[in-house]
Enzyme design. Structure first.
Site, PDB file in Angstrom:
ATOM      1  N   ASP A  26       0.863  -1.172   0.000  1.00 14.36           N
ATOM      2  CA  ASP A  26       0.000   0.000   0.000  1.00 14.36           C
ATOM      3  C   ASP A  26       0.910   1.236   0.000  1.00 14.36           C
ATOM      4  OD1 ASP A  26      -2.460   1.493   0.403  1.00 14.36           O
ATOM      5  OD2 ASP A  26      -1.722   1.847   2.438  1.00 14.36           O
ATOM      6  N   ASP A  28      -0.106   5.072   0.793  1.00 14.89           N
ATOM      7  CA  ASP A  28      -0.288   6.096   1.824  1.00 14.89           C
ATOM      8  C   ASP A  28      -0.174   5.491   3.215  1.00 14.89           C
ATOM      9  OD1 ASP A  28      -0.870   8.921   2.204  1.00 14.89           O
ATOM     10  OD2 ASP A  28      -1.988   8.682   0.337  1.00 14.89           O
TER      11      ASP A  28
HETATM   12 MG   LIG Z   1      -2.669   3.263   3.478  1.00 15.46          MG
END
Ligand SMILES: [Mg+2]
Length: 354
Positions: A26, A28
């Site tokens: 992932d 962010d």
């Molecule tokens: Mg995230």
């Protein structure tokens, strides 16, 4: 979840980057936050890559095309090509292409990332509900997205045109705080149309499928910061996962996690990709031990009876904190039922020192 309920974090004698062929990262809260690289991300990822691990970046954000995301990563010191980035725009475009006629017109409610993904699948983006679209595709359009676009979606969905959403994350982190995400925009259209979209993004199967198809991963490890997207998606797909504490999930949320939100491994940051992981073990008296740490539930309260070590920081201090966290997870997850542990955790987290 069909597998046995996870009540302890996993064990790996070998370092994770040697055990898994592909990291599905992932972005962010894992690689970057607010435009800056997360601490230890650049060096840890470089080491994992040099050791032969394939790194792929998996984001629910449909706004930017993979090439723009890859350019941003490279700028931060994480070299990436467009082909290393998988977005929910790609997942929703494949879903639409699977279900609608070839070359169908699709009312585009979103940004350039979604437009490119639709075109890549041979679909034809259109701008108006009057263009007789076969489907509506909605993805995050950015903070200046015009309100009139939601009206366009509303007209089409109310008229019965099938509606698809890239993802339904209600919020999106910005440099100044928490802003409305695509899930909030979907709610706007839902209120106007009374419709219900099909959704592609994490934690749902279309996104997981897109990721596996594009990476060819045989033994993937999902690495994320959100329990209800990254980790739930990994569990639903039967894939192991590493939760890092550099994003939205803190120790309290992790200890209270319901079964479908529990990761295989926990780490402070991406350095935990480069090491082995010890699983906690149960003692006869009901306590859980990991390394030198020892935890249990006493009178409904989670208690850290012994911490990992007496260090106040540095690498050994981190290791001690993680042993404490793993022992606490085992104690809380074992005691908590389907709804997760609902006893007192504040004291234990405080003694953990995070
Ligand atoms: Mg995230």
């Amino acid at each position: 979840m069909t597998e046995k309920v996870r009540t302890v974090t996993g064990s790996s004698e070998e370092r994770l980057d040697a055990v898994y062929d592909t990291a599905l990262l992932d972005l962010d809260g894992v690689v970057y936050a607010g435009g800056e690289a997360v601490a230890h991300a650049v060096d840890s990822l470089a080491t994992a890559r040099e050791g032969g691990m394939h790194l792929a970046y998996v984001t629910n954000n449909a706004l930017r095309p993979p090439s723009a995301v890859a350019a941003h990563l490279s700028e931060l010191g994480v070299p990436a090509d467009a082909s290393d980035v998988i977005t929910s725009a790609q997942a929703v475009a494949r879903l639409i292409a699977d279900e609608q006629p070839e070359g169908a017109r699709v009312l585009l409610i979103g940004g350039e990332g979604l437009r490119q993904a639709l075109v890549e699948r041979g679909l034809v983006p259109v701008d108006s509900a009057d263009d007789e679209p076969a489907a509506v595709a909605q993805g995050y359009g950015g903070p200046d997205f015009p309100w009139s676009r939601f009206a366009e979606a509303g007209y089409a969905v109310r008229a019965g045109v099938p509606w698809y959403a890239s993802n339904t994350d209600l919020t999106i982190p910005s440099g100044r705080g928490i802003a409305p995400g695509n899930g909030a925009a979907v709610e706007v259209v839902r209120i106007a149309s009374g419709g219900e979209p099909k959704v592609a993004g994490k934690p749902l199967p279309p996104m997981h499928r897109e990721t596996i198809l594009r990476t060819g991963a045989k033994r993937p490890l999902v690495v994320g910061d959100r329990l209800d997207t990254d980790i739930e998606g990994a569990n639903a797909g039967g894939v192991d996962s590493l939760l890092v504490l550099t994003g939205v999930t803190d120790a309290v949320a992790l200890l209270r996690a319901v079964p479908e939100h529990r990761p295989t491994y926990v780490g402070r940051d991406l350095r935990e990709l480069l090491v082995g992981h010890e699983a906690p073990r149960a003692e006869n008296d009901g306590a859980w031990v990991c390394g030198r740490a020892r935890a249990r539930v006493r009178d409904g309260e989670l208690v850290l009876e012994r911490n990992g070590a007496d260090t106040g920081g540095g690498a050994e201090g981190d290791g001690a904190m993680l042993d404490g966290l793993r022992a606490l997870c085992a104690a809380a997850w074992s005691a908590g039922g389907e709804r997760g542990f609902d006893g007192e955790v504040a004291g234990a987290v405080k003694s953990l020192g995070v």
